[in-house]
Write an enzyme that holds these catalytic residues in place. Structure first.
Site, mmCIF file in Angstrom:
data_model
loop_
_atom_site.group_PDB
_atom_site.id
_atom_site.type_symbol
_atom_site.label_atom_id
_atom_site.label_comp_id
_atom_site.label_asym_id
_atom_site.label_seq_id
_atom_site.Cartn_x
_atom_site.Cartn_y
_atom_site.Cartn_z
ATOM 1 N N LYS A 136 0.823 -1.107 -0.035
ATOM 2 C CA LYS A 136 0.019 0.035 0.008
ATOM 3 C C LYS A 136 0.874 1.231 0.069
ATOM 4 C CE LYS A 136 -4.523 0.858 0.367
ATOM 5 N NZ LYS A 136 -5.804 0.458 -0.128
ATOM 6 N N GLY A 157 -19.457 7.626 -1.319
ATOM 7 C CA GLY A 157 -18.501 8.081 -2.395
ATOM 8 C C GLY A 157 -18.444 7.213 -3.453
ATOM 9 N N HIS A 158 -17.171 6.938 -3.914
ATOM 10 C CA HIS A 158 -17.031 5.921 -5.264
ATOM 11 C C HIS A 158 -17.796 4.683 -5.217
ATOM 12 C CE1 HIS A 158 -14.009 9.025 -5.998
ATOM 13 N NE2 HIS A 158 -14.194 8.894 -7.259
ATOM 14 N N VAL A 159 -17.683 3.985 -3.914
ATOM 15 C CA VAL A 159 -18.235 2.611 -3.606
ATOM 16 C C VAL A 159 -19.654 2.833 -3.165
ATOM 17 C CG1 VAL A 159 -17.955 0.467 -2.523
ATOM 18 C CG2 VAL A 159 -16.091 1.708 -3.290
ATOM 19 N N GLY A 207 -21.198 6.559 4.139
ATOM 20 C CA GLY A 207 -20.190 6.989 3.256
ATOM 21 C C GLY A 207 -20.807 6.800 1.671
HETATM 22 P P1 NAD Z 1 -14.236 7.722 -1.384
HETATM 23 O O1 NAD Z 1 -13.420 8.814 -0.670
HETATM 24 O O2 NAD Z 1 -14.891 7.800 -2.549
HETATM 25 O O3 NAD Z 1 -15.747 8.045 -0.465
HETATM 26 C C1 NAD Z 1 -15.700 7.948 1.028
HETATM 27 C C2 NAD Z 1 -16.951 8.878 1.509
HETATM 28 O O4 NAD Z 1 -17.011 8.682 2.829
HETATM 29 C C3 NAD Z 1 -17.170 10.077 1.086
HETATM 30 O O5 NAD Z 1 -18.519 10.340 0.658
HETATM 31 C C4 NAD Z 1 -16.910 10.930 2.443
HETATM 32 O O6 NAD Z 1 -17.376 12.436 2.506
HETATM 33 C C5 NAD Z 1 -17.645 10.077 3.533
HETATM 34 N N1 NAD Z 1 -17.253 10.172 4.663
HETATM 35 C C6 NAD Z 1 -16.245 10.552 5.250
HETATM 36 N N2 NAD Z 1 -16.311 10.442 6.712
HETATM 37 C C7 NAD Z 1 -17.436 10.253 6.892
HETATM 38 C C8 NAD Z 1 -18.089 9.940 8.217
HETATM 39 N N3 NAD Z 1 -17.576 10.252 9.452
HETATM 40 N N4 NAD Z 1 -19.415 9.411 8.004
HETATM 41 C C9 NAD Z 1 -19.914 9.250 6.891
HETATM 42 N N5 NAD Z 1 -19.213 9.549 5.852
HETATM 43 C C10 NAD Z 1 -18.191 9.818 5.725
HETATM 44 O O7 NAD Z 1 -13.870 6.405 -1.071
HETATM 45 P P2 NAD Z 1 -14.233 5.051 -1.932
HETATM 46 O O8 NAD Z 1 -13.435 4.800 -2.872
HETATM 47 O O9 NAD Z 1 -15.794 4.953 -1.986
HETATM 48 O O10 NAD Z 1 -14.028 3.978 -0.535
HETATM 49 C C11 NAD Z 1 -14.860 3.868 0.276
HETATM 50 C C12 NAD Z 1 -14.166 2.984 1.531
HETATM 51 O O11 NAD Z 1 -13.920 1.653 0.970
HETATM 52 C C13 NAD Z 1 -12.559 3.377 1.997
HETATM 53 O O12 NAD Z 1 -12.452 2.690 3.304
HETATM 54 C C14 NAD Z 1 -11.642 2.452 0.959
HETATM 55 O O13 NAD Z 1 -10.396 2.175 1.508
HETATM 56 C C15 NAD Z 1 -12.584 1.229 0.999
HETATM 57 N N6 NAD Z 1 -12.171 0.569 -0.407
HETATM 58 C C16 NAD Z 1 -12.675 1.251 -1.431
HETATM 59 C C17 NAD Z 1 -11.992 0.471 -2.969
HETATM 60 C C18 NAD Z 1 -12.506 0.923 -3.998
HETATM 61 O O14 NAD Z 1 -12.513 0.362 -4.902
HETATM 62 N N7 NAD Z 1 -12.623 2.151 -4.102
HETATM 63 C C19 NAD Z 1 -11.656 -0.863 -2.587
HETATM 64 C C20 NAD Z 1 -11.416 -1.544 -1.383
HETATM 65 C C21 NAD Z 1 -11.773 -0.800 -0.245
#
Ligand code: NAD
Length: 356
Positions: A82, A184-186, A182
């Protein structure tokens, strides 16, 4: 001063820890190779406003270890690593910064592949890729796999249904109250799938625009960030940051199933036992959220189109096995999953020794 790479002493169980610094571009980053037993290390790059270098170091070590388990379990012949860039993803990005990071990745000669994680977009990764072929998750090109997030969301969704089927005899989500933390993207992609499957959505985020979108398009109820563990729902899908399940929040949680994308959802190992004792089924995060790295692995191995789909389906079948074993033996789901990883890695090392 040019880019400097400092090899720091990696704690036990980690192969390498490198600190990369370039005052000209503003780069301050850690790269950790946790294990290359099962292939070159692979794991995303996170950009985060860490309060200190030590905080970034702690995070990269923890995240890299999780990648070893995730990649071994996903059967993608990659080890765990990482990277983290210290900085604010909203204000500190620049071409120089990502090129400098690309040079740091390149110096590792293909023992580490990087991709997108929190704070990093496919556009940022495209800049990193100008300096190194070991940057993946790219848009376009013959093997470009693009943003891994929709595949992560699909894997989480399939696991959630598989667990519902084991626990209730039907994978129907109609009328199930699911809280997505959350968007976000996922999280947003997962919320769309849950809405389409008839679940009643509750959403929580610090981003008002994302909340508004979910309310308007997905008929979602909004839960204030501080009220998540005071709210009644059936399924908890953590998709923000790690450590949300502490001893305190695990005792308050009303859901009977936890299935989400966030890495390291359990703040401490004891939380798994608290959840088990309360009959809350926790689906281990590193098993459930492997869809993104599976997508990226297809790009690394330059695999054909069936590679991703086959392994994506495998995530939910592993969750079925883990849950069934946990219910049968009384072990926590994380204990069952960790035992599986250990045996996969032991076997991989034996094969490697045999080949040497
Ligand atoms: P992202 O940054 O796109 O989304 C994160 C979201 O969480 C944002 O909308 C943010 O505003 C919100 N957030 C932050 N603090 C918060 C809180 N206290 N309460 C509620 N919401 C809050 O990230 P992502 O790519 O969607 O990833 C989300 C999680 O999944 C992360 O932990 C990441 O490590 C994990 N993950 C992502 C992937 C991937 O393919 N993107 C793969 C494996 C694991």
């Amino acid at each position: 001063m040019p880019l400097t790479l400092t090899e720091e002493k990696a704690p036990d169980g980690h192969e390498r820890l490198i600190y990369a610094e370039d005052p000209a571009s503003g780069l301050r980053a850690y790269i950790c190779l946790h294990s290359t037993a099962y292939g070159p290390a692979a794991g995303g790059c996170r950009m985060w406003n860490y309060a200190s270098k030590e905080e970034a170091r702690t995070d990269v070590l923890r995240l890299a270890g999780g990648m070893t388990s995730k990649n071994a379990m996903a059967g993608i012949e990659l080890g765990g690593g990482k990277s983290v860039i210290i900085g604010d993803a909203r204000t500190d990005k620049s071409e120089d910064l990502f090129r400098s990071f690309g040079q740091a990745v390149h110096s590792l000669n293909g023992t580490y592949y990087t991709a997108e994680d929190v704070g990093i977009s496919p556009e940022d990764m495209a800049v990193v890729a100008r300096e190194t072929p070991y940057a993946v998750g790219l848009d376009g090109g013959p093997h470009g796999s693009g943003d891994p997030s929709p595949f992560t969301a699909e894997g989480v969704f399939q696991c959630l249904r598989a667990a519902r089927e084991i626990l209730s005899g039907s994978d129907n989500l109609k009328g199930q109250r699911v809280l997505v933390q959350g968007l976000g993207h996922v999280g947003m992609s997962l919320a769309q799938k849950l809405h389409a499957a008839g679940a009643d959505l509750i959403v929580s985020d610090i981003n008002q625009a994302a909340l508004d979108e979910a309310r308007q398009k997905l008929d979602a109820e909004i839960c204030p960030v501080e009220a998540v563990f005071e709210t009644e729902f059936d399924i908890f899908a953590p998709c923000a940051l790690g450590g949300v399940l502490t001893a305190e929040t695990a005792r308050k949680l009303t859901a009977n199933l936890v299935c989400g994308a966030a890495n390291n959802q359990l703040a401490t190992p004891e939380v798994a036992e608290i959840l088990r004792a309360r009959n809350i089924q926790y689906l281990p995060d590193y098993v459930v959220n492997a869809g993104g790295i599976i997508s990226v692995a297809g790009e690394i191995h330059k695999a054909g189109p069936g590679y991703r789909e086959e392994r994506l389906t495998g995530i939910a079948s592993r969750i079925r096995d883990i849950l069934a074993d946990s219910l049968r033996t009384g072990k926590t789901t994380i204990q069952v999953a960790d035992d599986m990883v250990e045996s996969i890695l032991t076997q991989a090392l034996q094969v490697r020794k045999g080949a040497a």
